[in-house]
Design a protein around this motif. Structure first.
Motif, PDB file in Angstrom:
ATOM      1  N   GLN A   1     -24.948  -8.636  -4.632  1.00 27.80           N
ATOM      2  CA  GLN A   1     -24.690  -9.337  -5.894  1.00 27.80           C
ATOM      3  C   GLN A   1     -23.250  -9.146  -6.324  1.00 27.80           C
ATOM      4  OE1 GLN A   1     -27.570  -8.061  -8.804  1.00 27.80           O
ATOM      5  NE2 GLN A   1     -29.308  -8.992  -7.733  1.00 27.80           N
ATOM      6  N   GLN A   2     -22.702  -7.954  -6.128  1.00 27.17           N
ATOM      7  CA  GLN A   2     -21.303  -7.707  -6.503  1.00 27.17           C
ATOM      8  C   GLN A   2     -20.353  -8.514  -5.625  1.00 27.17           C
ATOM      9  OE1 GLN A   2     -20.179  -3.754  -7.633  1.00 27.17           O
ATOM     10  NE2 GLN A   2     -18.178  -3.886  -6.641  1.00 27.17           N
ATOM     11  N   ILE A   3     -20.685  -8.647  -4.354  1.00 25.94           N
ATOM     12  CA  ILE A   3     -19.850  -9.442  -3.446  1.00 25.94           C
ATOM     13  C   ILE A   3     -19.856 -10.908  -3.864  1.00 25.94           C
ATOM     14  CG2 ILE A   3     -19.601 -10.259  -1.071  1.00 25.94           C
ATOM     15  CD1 ILE A   3     -20.947  -7.597  -0.225  1.00 25.94           C
ATOM     16  N   GLY A   4     -21.024 -11.382  -4.254  1.00 24.66           N
ATOM     17  CA  GLY A   4     -21.149 -12.775  -4.681  1.00 24.66           C
ATOM     18  C   GLY A   4     -20.841 -13.752  -3.562  1.00 24.66           C
ATOM     19  N   GLU A   5     -20.029 -14.756  -3.867  1.00 29.81           N
ATOM     20  CA  GLU A   5     -19.699 -15.789  -2.886  1.00 29.81           C
ATOM     21  C   GLU A   5     -18.414 -15.500  -2.124  1.00 29.81           C
ATOM     22  OE1 GLU A   5     -21.806 -18.269  -2.207  1.00 29.81           O
ATOM     23  OE2 GLU A   5     -23.107 -17.249  -3.662  1.00 29.81           O
ATOM     24  N   ARG A   6     -17.855 -14.335  -2.325  1.00 29.06           N
ATOM     25  CA  ARG A   6     -16.607 -14.001  -1.644  1.00 29.06           C
ATOM     26  C   ARG A   6     -16.793 -13.842  -0.136  1.00 29.06           C
ATOM     27  NH1 ARG A   6     -14.419  -8.912  -4.928  1.00 29.06           N
ATOM     28  NH2 ARG A   6     -16.658  -8.505  -5.091  1.00 29.06           N
ATOM     29  N   THR A   7     -15.733 -14.100   0.600  1.00 32.28           N
ATOM     30  CA  THR A   7     -15.759 -13.947   2.047  1.00 32.28           C
ATOM     31  C   THR A   7     -15.457 -12.500   2.415  1.00 32.28           C
ATOM     32  OG1 THR A   7     -15.041 -16.224   2.412  1.00 32.28           O
ATOM     33  CG2 THR A   7     -14.713 -14.676   4.228  1.00 32.28           C
ATOM     34  N   ILE A   8     -16.313 -11.938   3.250  1.00 30.15           N
ATOM     35  CA  ILE A   8     -16.125 -10.580   3.747  1.00 30.15           C
ATOM     36  C   ILE A   8     -15.655 -10.655   5.190  1.00 30.15           C
ATOM     37  CG2 ILE A   8     -17.269  -8.392   4.285  1.00 30.15           C
ATOM     38  CD1 ILE A   8     -17.002  -8.865   1.314  1.00 30.15           C
ATOM     39  N   GLN A   9     -14.485 -10.095   5.465  1.00 27.32           N
ATOM     40  CA  GLN A   9     -13.967 -10.132   6.833  1.00 27.32           C
ATOM     41  C   GLN A   9     -14.537  -9.022   7.708  1.00 27.32           C
ATOM     42  OE1 GLN A   9     -11.765 -10.880   4.228  1.00 27.32           O
ATOM     43  NE2 GLN A   9     -11.733 -13.033   4.827  1.00 27.32           N
ATOM     44  N   GLY A  10     -14.940  -7.914   7.101  1.00 26.97           N
ATOM     45  CA  GLY A  10     -15.462  -6.825   7.901  1.00 26.97           C
ATOM     46  C   GLY A  10     -16.181  -5.794   7.057  1.00 26.97           C
ATOM     47  N   ILE A  11     -16.991  -4.990   7.720  1.00 26.55           N
ATOM     48  CA  ILE A  11     -17.722  -3.937   7.039  1.00 26.55           C
ATOM     49  C   ILE A  11     -17.808  -2.704   7.923  1.00 26.55           C
ATOM     50  CG2 ILE A  11     -19.929  -4.897   7.829  1.00 26.55           C
ATOM     51  CD1 ILE A  11     -21.188  -3.720   5.242  1.00 26.55           C
ATOM     52  N   VAL A  12     -17.645  -1.544   7.299  1.00 20.71           N
ATOM     53  CA  VAL A  12     -17.842  -0.259   7.959  1.00 20.71           C
ATOM     54  C   VAL A  12     -19.198   0.268   7.500  1.00 20.71           C
ATOM     55  CG1 VAL A  12     -16.969   2.077   8.287  1.00 20.71           C
ATOM     56  CG2 VAL A  12     -15.370   0.175   7.965  1.00 20.71           C
TER      57      VAL A  12
END
Length: 258
Positions: free
Chosen positions: A73-84
């Motif tokens: 929910q905090q991320i919302g519609e934003r694009t995430i390039q990577g995750i650890v």
């Protein structure tokens, strides 16, 4: 080398301590933006002050029910390039010291939430035709480590999941890789030294010295060095590598395929 990640957004689990913090700091040095995830709000806020324009914080235990949904929910519609994908490990125990409750807890704390979070993040990445996922697990997935049976068994399950998922989405522009750290100079190694001290009656400092001598390169790992490898895997330049498990243990694993 330009890793091409300036102003790109990454999620980092366990971002206020140990290897997770080292990866977060390495990303920041490259100009990336991060959502730092950890359980302690005070530590997160202190960390945020080191680079206020680059760090967004999320307080929560990713292994707990509902926390992954709150993060999404905090991320919302934003694009995430990577995750650890990273969180603390289970208690140090031998097989005979474990109970079935320990095994149930290890499943929840090591495997279950990672499957849920990774599936959700990949679903966000697929429309972008790009993404980088790096799991921080343990060198125990290549060679069992004394007193870490819970970690060894359940992290092997994580590797099996990650390898399979990487193959299934291999043409999507998304890569999934695993880093398998051995003994690094971080708080995590202390619990193993304390456990060994309890078993042998040897002082913790002596256990640490003897353990370090057993590492072929003769030193504990540097978290900053580990972070630099993780950031490379999180960058576009690692596009030809997926489904791999990289042991980072100073040569401790003697296997040809270590």
């Amino acid at each position: 080398m330009d890793l091409q990640i300036k102003n790109q957004l990454f999620i980092v689990g366990g971002a206020t301590s140990g290897l997770g913090k080292a990866v977060a700091e390495a990303l920041l040095k490259e100009g990336a933006l991060i959502i730092a995830v950890a359980r302690g709000e005070e530590k997160l806020k202190a960390f945020q002050q080191t680079a206020p324009g680059q760090i967004e914080i999320f307080t929560g235990d990713l292994t707990a029910p509902g926390v992954t949904d709150a993060l999404l929910q905090q991320i919302g519609e934003r694009t995430i390039q990577g995750i650890v994908v990273n969180a603390g490990g289970p208690p140090a125990k031998t097989v005979l010291e474990t109970s079935l409750d320990d095994w149930d807890a290890a499943y929840k704390n090591i495997l279950r939430w990672k499957v849920d979070l990774t599936k959700s993040i990949v679903s966000k990445m697929i429309p972008e035709n790009y993404g980088r996922i790096v799991f921080i697990e343990s060198a125990a997935v290549k060679q069992p480590i004394e007193n870490l049976v819970l970690s060894t068994a359940l992290r092997l399950a994580v590797v099996g999941f990650a390898k399979t998922f990487a193959q299934e989405i291999s043409k999507s522009g998304i890569t999934i890789n695993i880093l398998a750290p051995g003994a690094h100079d971080t708080p995590a190694i202390t619990r193993l030294h304390v456990k060994k001290s309890e078993q042998t009656g040897m002082p913790v400092d002596e256990v640490r010295k003897l353990g370090t001598k057993e590492i072929p390169v003769g030193i504990l790992g540097d978290a900053a060095d580990f972070g630099s490898l993780a950031v490379w895997l999180l960058s576009p330049v690692s596009k030809y590598i997926t489904g791999q498990t990289f042991t980072v243990d100073g040569g401790t694993n003697k296997s040809v395929f270590g």
